[in-house]
Scaffold this motif. Sequence first.
Motif, PDB file in Angstrom:
ATOM      1  N   ILE A 126     112.953  47.989  17.491  1.00 25.36           N
ATOM      2  CA  ILE A 126     112.667  49.136  18.471  1.00 25.36           C
ATOM      3  C   ILE A 126     113.981  49.439  19.172  1.00 25.36           C
ATOM      4  CG2 ILE A 126     111.926  49.295  20.861  1.00 25.36           C
ATOM      5  CD1 ILE A 126     109.624  47.244  20.144  1.00 25.36           C
ATOM      6  N   ARG A 127     114.179  50.851  19.218  1.00 20.34           N
ATOM      7  CA  ARG A 127     115.333  51.338  19.921  1.00 20.34           C
ATOM      8  C   ARG A 127     114.556  52.181  21.214  1.00 20.34           C
ATOM      9  NH1 ARG A 127     117.205  55.174  16.248  1.00 20.34           N
ATOM     10  NH2 ARG A 127     117.475  53.365  14.648  1.00 20.34           N
ATOM     11  N   THR A 128     115.367  51.932  22.332  1.00 20.40           N
ATOM     12  CA  THR A 128     114.751  52.239  23.517  1.00 20.40           C
ATOM     13  C   THR A 128     115.329  53.313  24.144  1.00 20.40           C
ATOM     14  OG1 THR A 128     116.140  50.837  24.854  1.00 20.40           O
ATOM     15  CG2 THR A 128     113.761  49.908  24.328  1.00 20.40           C
ATOM     16  N   VAL A 129     114.736  54.500  24.673  1.00 16.18           N
ATOM     17  CA  VAL A 129     115.166  55.715  25.000  1.00 16.18           C
ATOM     18  C   VAL A 129     115.373  55.440  26.563  1.00 16.18           C
ATOM     19  CG1 VAL A 129     114.757  58.110  25.344  1.00 16.18           C
ATOM     20  CG2 VAL A 129     113.841  56.671  23.097  1.00 16.18           C
ATOM     21  N   PRO A 130     116.607  55.448  27.003  1.00 17.67           N
ATOM     22  CA  PRO A 130     116.807  55.416  28.425  1.00 17.67           C
ATOM     23  C   PRO A 130     116.147  56.620  29.271  1.00 17.67           C
ATOM     24  CG  PRO A 130     118.820  56.048  27.370  1.00 17.67           C
ATOM     25  CD  PRO A 130     117.832  56.039  26.411  1.00 17.67           C
ATOM     26  N   ILE A 131     115.255  56.057  30.243  1.00 21.43           N
ATOM     27  CA  ILE A 131     114.418  56.695  31.170  1.00 21.43           C
ATOM     28  C   ILE A 131     114.925  56.722  32.511  1.00 21.43           C
ATOM     29  CG2 ILE A 131     112.414  57.219  29.850  1.00 21.43           C
ATOM     30  CD1 ILE A 131     111.174  54.960  31.817  1.00 21.43           C
ATOM     31  N   LYS A 132     114.607  57.343  33.571  1.00 18.93           N
ATOM     32  CA  LYS A 132     115.190  57.271  34.851  1.00 18.93           C
ATOM     33  C   LYS A 132     114.250  56.182  35.293  1.00 18.93           C
ATOM     34  CE  LYS A 132     115.929  61.563  37.255  1.00 18.93           C
ATOM     35  NZ  LYS A 132     114.597  62.543  37.482  1.00 18.93           N
ATOM     36  N   ARG A 133     115.149  54.955  35.952  1.00 18.77           N
ATOM     37  CA  ARG A 133     114.564  54.187  36.449  1.00 18.77           C
ATOM     38  C   ARG A 133     113.492  54.200  37.470  1.00 18.77           C
ATOM     39  NH1 ARG A 133     113.244  50.219  33.331  1.00 18.77           N
ATOM     40  NH2 ARG A 133     114.542  50.018  31.871  1.00 18.77           N
TER      41      ARG A 133
END
Length: 464
Positions: free
Chosen positions: A453-460
């Motif tokens: 899995i590669r995560t995509v940064p999102i606004k926390r």
Amino acid sequence: MKAITTIQTTKAVGQTVIVRGWVHTIRDMGKITFIDLRDQTGLLQVVVPGDYELPRLSVEYVIEVEGEVRERGERFRNPRLATGGVEVGATRVTLLNEAAELPFEVKKDTIDINEELRLKYRYLDVRSERMASNLRLRSNITKFIRDYLHEADFTEVETPLLTKGTPEGSREFLVPSRLHAEEFYVLPQSPQQFKQLLMVGGVGRYYQIARCLRDEDQRGDRQLEFTQVDMELSFVEQEDVLALNEAMMIKLVQELFPDKHISTTPFPRLTYAEAMEKYGSDKPDLRKDKDDPNELAFCWVVDFPMFEINTESSKVDAVHHPFTAPKAEDASQLEAEPMKVRADAYDIVLNGYEIGGGSIRIHSSELQRRVFELLGLGKHEIEARFGHMLEAFRYGVPPHGGLAYGLDRLIMILANEPNIREVIAFPKTGDGRDPLTGAPSATTEAALAEAHIRTVPIKRGRSS
Ligand code: ASP
């Protein structure tokens, strides 16, 4: 010496016994100290003579007491306690463990305590009398159902949790496969397909107390994981499923809830059309007195429509699920007038809640294929998602049908609780968090890499 539970002291007058548990209350009267000792069966009064040197004790400390069980004098009986006719005169009190000050009191009902706090300390919350009794009640109900269904020749079978999706109208939880990169399991919304395959396998009568998982948005009193009493029967018609379940519900109420009464038996039956016309709801509340906590008004709602239009996508959806059979007399209209076709589908309703639902299933691959097509599935998609079902249906599938109860909801109503979290040991908050363990939580880069899995940064910020 024999250690016994506090409730067993009522049958041990005159005997010297050992009891163990938590200090529920402690009152030092000078000449004498009273301890209410709590264990899994309830409370017991322990009397410690003033000249006995007690270890330092406080509420919720864990102790062991040795002493003689004595009958209490007439004036000293406590009718509110199951052990109120007896007490233990302690000759020894041993401290087994201390306890820090609790974040909330467990000797009072915790219903008004902030729920986030209750869930964070759920293991303390279940020390309270109401929660402990709800857990016991739940266990008694599942035991009753298991016994009843075994008696009726059902076989309990476990079905997989790591599987492929089955359509029940909700979003599914995906589980990445480490061994098969870029592939996923799906957690089951219900055991629907497996229970039908068990009918192909000749199991005849299946049931399971099954955990189901649905990745739903916050909507009413729902949980991401909940429990079904799931069943499936071969060579049955709707009438058989209804009769078996009605008899089971009546006996369950008689045996476990003698104070409750069922308003009408046999359970009233309404068609979906009648229910909507008369009550404007497909789960009508037929109680005669809504203020009577002991009234149980069951009813069946039958003949649901086969299809509905999804308001978001404007596509045709199955009202129950795509394995549900059309009513024999309507089947010829499937293509011509699909929205007029009724299904052999039924719900069991209790006091205005749908507590279960089921249907007679399609058992012809040709009819099953037609229904998939009506639902807008292309040849390729049918094959990819349901090829195994159509394949299985080639090898001699008996006519079959079944039903599943939402067990949490059934228990909630029987326990007169306002929501299902009160009858689940470790529920999640409305937005799917577990304040106790902190799930869901971030994981390590290494664990992500292993699961490909590669995560995509999102606004926390918490998504809802
Ligand atoms: N699988 C269905 C459900 O989860 C129940 C059934 O048709 O037996 O609602």
